[in-house]
Write a protein that holds these residues in place. Structure first.
Motif, PDB file in Angstrom:
ATOM      1  N   TYR A  22     -25.073  83.097  82.107  1.00 55.94           N
ATOM      2  CA  TYR A  22     -26.099  83.891  81.397  1.00 55.94           C
ATOM      3  C   TYR A  22     -26.670  83.097  80.216  1.00 55.94           C
ATOM      4  O   TYR A  22     -26.653  83.551  79.075  1.00 55.94           O
ATOM      5  CB  TYR A  22     -25.541  85.266  80.966  1.00 55.94           C
ATOM      6  CG  TYR A  22     -25.014  86.010  82.158  1.00 55.94           C
ATOM      7  CD1 TYR A  22     -25.891  86.548  83.089  1.00 55.94           C
ATOM      8  CD2 TYR A  22     -23.642  86.107  82.400  1.00 55.94           C
ATOM      9  CE1 TYR A  22     -25.424  87.170  84.235  1.00 55.94           C
ATOM     10  CE2 TYR A  22     -23.168  86.732  83.546  1.00 55.94           C
ATOM     11  CZ  TYR A  22     -24.071  87.253  84.452  1.00 55.94           C
ATOM     12  OH  TYR A  22     -23.611  87.863  85.581  1.00 55.94           O
ATOM     13  N   CYS A  23     -27.143  81.923  80.513  1.00 55.59           N
ATOM     14  CA  CYS A  23     -27.640  81.021  79.464  1.00 55.59           C
ATOM     15  C   CYS A  23     -28.766  81.676  78.670  1.00 55.59           C
ATOM     16  O   CYS A  23     -29.616  82.360  79.238  1.00 55.59           O
ATOM     17  CB  CYS A  23     -28.235  79.760  80.077  1.00 55.59           C
ATOM     18  SG  CYS A  23     -27.186  78.938  81.246  1.00 55.59           S
ATOM     19  N   PHE A  24     -28.784  81.375  77.374  1.00 54.10           N
ATOM     20  CA  PHE A  24     -29.940  81.738  76.570  1.00 54.10           C
ATOM     21  C   PHE A  24     -31.074  80.819  77.018  1.00 54.10           C
ATOM     22  O   PHE A  24     -30.859  79.637  77.228  1.00 54.10           O
ATOM     23  CB  PHE A  24     -29.602  81.535  75.087  1.00 54.10           C
ATOM     24  CG  PHE A  24     -30.792  81.740  74.192  1.00 54.10           C
ATOM     25  CD1 PHE A  24     -31.292  83.015  73.992  1.00 54.10           C
ATOM     26  CD2 PHE A  24     -31.421  80.663  73.592  1.00 54.10           C
ATOM     27  CE1 PHE A  24     -32.404  83.208  73.190  1.00 54.10           C
ATOM     28  CE2 PHE A  24     -32.526  80.847  72.790  1.00 54.10           C
ATOM     29  CZ  PHE A  24     -33.020  82.126  72.591  1.00 54.10           C
ATOM     30  N   ASP A  25     -32.279  81.318  77.194  1.00 54.95           N
ATOM     31  CA  ASP A  25     -33.402  80.488  77.625  1.00 54.95           C
ATOM     32  C   ASP A  25     -33.090  79.812  78.963  1.00 54.95           C
ATOM     33  O   ASP A  25     -33.259  78.599  79.130  1.00 54.95           O
ATOM     34  CB  ASP A  25     -33.636  79.373  76.583  1.00 54.95           C
ATOM     35  CG  ASP A  25     -35.053  79.428  76.068  1.00 54.95           C
ATOM     36  OD1 ASP A  25     -35.765  80.343  76.486  1.00 54.95           O
ATOM     37  OD2 ASP A  25     -35.416  78.549  75.266  1.00 54.95           O
ATOM     38  N   ALA A  26     -32.606  80.597  79.895  1.00 50.99           N
ATOM     39  CA  ALA A  26     -32.050  80.054  81.146  1.00 50.99           C
ATOM     40  C   ALA A  26     -32.985  79.044  81.825  1.00 50.99           C
ATOM     41  O   ALA A  26     -34.130  79.360  82.144  1.00 50.99           O
ATOM     42  CB  ALA A  26     -31.766  81.199  82.105  1.00 50.99           C
TER      43      ALA A  26
END
Ligand code: SF4
Length: 422
Positions: A22-26
């Motif tokens: 669930y990366c930030f700024d995926a």
């Protein structure tokens, strides 16, 4: 024949969804041409809300069933998955497919009132259908001009094994029934063929017809082009090819037709003949793997020189090539090796060297390559005429055509509202 590519089961899908960071700024979402909110839909799978996952993908992507099976994920979302630094990328496309296989199209996007204007769409392939769906959602009437079956390349040039007919038809039907006002069975070659009564036009005809191989002997019996064979295979009609088949080309269609012909008859020898090496093949990795798995052989660094035979094909003379400097795109070129000709016996030759541009829409400005020239909003040189997909990009992917269809719909909406595109 059974469909290829084993779909994920529930447990596998849940385990795969668990791996998402669930990366930030995926990064995956940024490189998906359709901007599918990937971490969001994966989170919905994790929480067992499959219909919710479908709706997340569907808002962003008009052809979700098609791309769930045919998107070259190694070129897009999966190629940048952050998980690759830990172990292996998340199987995003397979999760995408898992969602579409286990849910129904949502009716939430359907807008009953269409009073914003009327748009002509030339071409009923991925770009045209995507544009129609988006315009339908925005309240426009849409008229698609298409002489063939709606659906374009996925419905005409991909085998039933990779993309089952009923799945393609169901997706096309859903868009046609709910977002398209009318389909006209009319050939359009210029803006004036469209007629009056439209606020804007979107041209998405794709490329037309196949390139011919420029060598002696192409008039012999036993020579076919790839699309005619793929059409037969898609309709489950036996192809007329022999026992030793040479497929000339190095793109997706060449690899697809070679795979289909080998799958049709495992006793048949099918060999791909390509002038560069494996690394330069322009087909997607899973398609190449599939071809190799079914037993297609590959003759690399071989340039066709002449097809031999008296009445029918007996084989082909090829010249050895070697790789030379890369071109502007970084892809290595090739050069001939003198005195290196050799003969490969074949009873059938299939030509799959790409599609050509038709000289349509003479009133619209073209690029040096003959493609339609557009600005950043996909507007062509004639005001109110937009274009996208292969007719603008050259041969490209389905998801890029989908992206163009979406973008054109938004530009057309701005244009007809007197927005900044005018
Ligand atoms: S459309 Fe293609 S790039 Fe986008 S999420 Fe689906 S598989 Fe990945």
């Amino acid at each position: 024949m059974e469909e290829t590519g084993k779909p994920l089961g529930r447990v596998e899908a849940l385990l795969e969804a668990e791996r998402c960071l669930y990366c930030f700024d995926a990064p995956c979402e940024k490189v998906c041409p359709a901007n599918v909110p990937i971490p969001e839909f994966i989170h919905s799978i994790k929480t067992n809300n499959l219909q919710g996952a479908r709706e997340i993908i569907e808002v962003a992507h008009p052809l979700i069933e098609t791309c769930g099976r045919l998107c070259p994920e190694e070129s897009f979302c999966q190629s940048v998955c952050a998980r690759v630094k830990i172990d292996s990328p998340i199987k995003i496309r397979e999760l995408h497919r898992y969602v579409t296989d286990n849910t129904e199209p949502s009716r939430n996007l359907i807008i009953p009132v269409r009073n914003k204007g009327r748009v002509a769409i030339v071409g009923g392939g991925p770009a045209g259908l995507s544009c129609a769906r988006e315009l339908g959602r925005l309240g426009f009437e849409t008229v698609i001009f298409e002489k063939k079956e709606l659906g374009g390349i996925p419905m005409q040039q991909v085998s039933n094994v990779r993309f089952p007919e009923e799945i393609g038809k169901r997706e096309v039907r859903f868009i046609n029934d709910n977002f398209v006002t009318e389909v006209k069975d009319k050939k359009v070659q210029s803006v004036k063929d469209i007629g009056n009564g439209f606020d804007a036009i979107f041209i998405a005809t794709g490329l037309q017809g196949e390139l011919d191989l420029d060598v002696k002997g192409t008039n012999l019996k036993g020579i076919y082009n790839a699309s005619e064979l793929l059409k037969l295979a898609r309709a489950s009609i036996k192809t007329p090819v022999g026992r030793r088949v040479g497929v000339i080309g190095g793109g997706n269609v060449a690899v697809e037709v070679a795979t289909v012909l080998k799958q049709e008859n495992s006793e048949r020898d099918v060999e791909l003949v390509y002038r560069r090496s494996l690394k330069e093949l322009k087909a997607f990795k899973d398609e190449i793997d599939e071809a190799v798995n079914v037993g297609v052989t590959m003759q690399f660094l071989a340039i066709p020189v002449e097809i031999k035979g008296t009445d029918s094909v007996e084989g082909i003379v090829v010249r050895r090539s070697r790789l030379s400097k890369p071109d502007a795109s970084g892809r290595r070129n090739f050069e001939e090796i003198p005195d290196s000709d050799f003969f490969i016996p074949f009873d059938t030759i299939v030509i799959a060297i790409g599609q050509k541009l038709a000289d349509y829409f003479p009133e619209i400005e073209k690029t040096e390559r003959g493609l339609i020239k557009v600005d950043d909003n996909l507007m062509a040189s004639t005001k109110g005429v937009f274009a996208g997909g292969d007719i603008v990009r050259g041969a490209s992917t389905i998801v890029e055509s989908v992206a163009d269809g979406k973008k054109a719909a938004s530009s057309i909406s701005n244009f007809s509202n007197g927005g900044e595109n005018v």
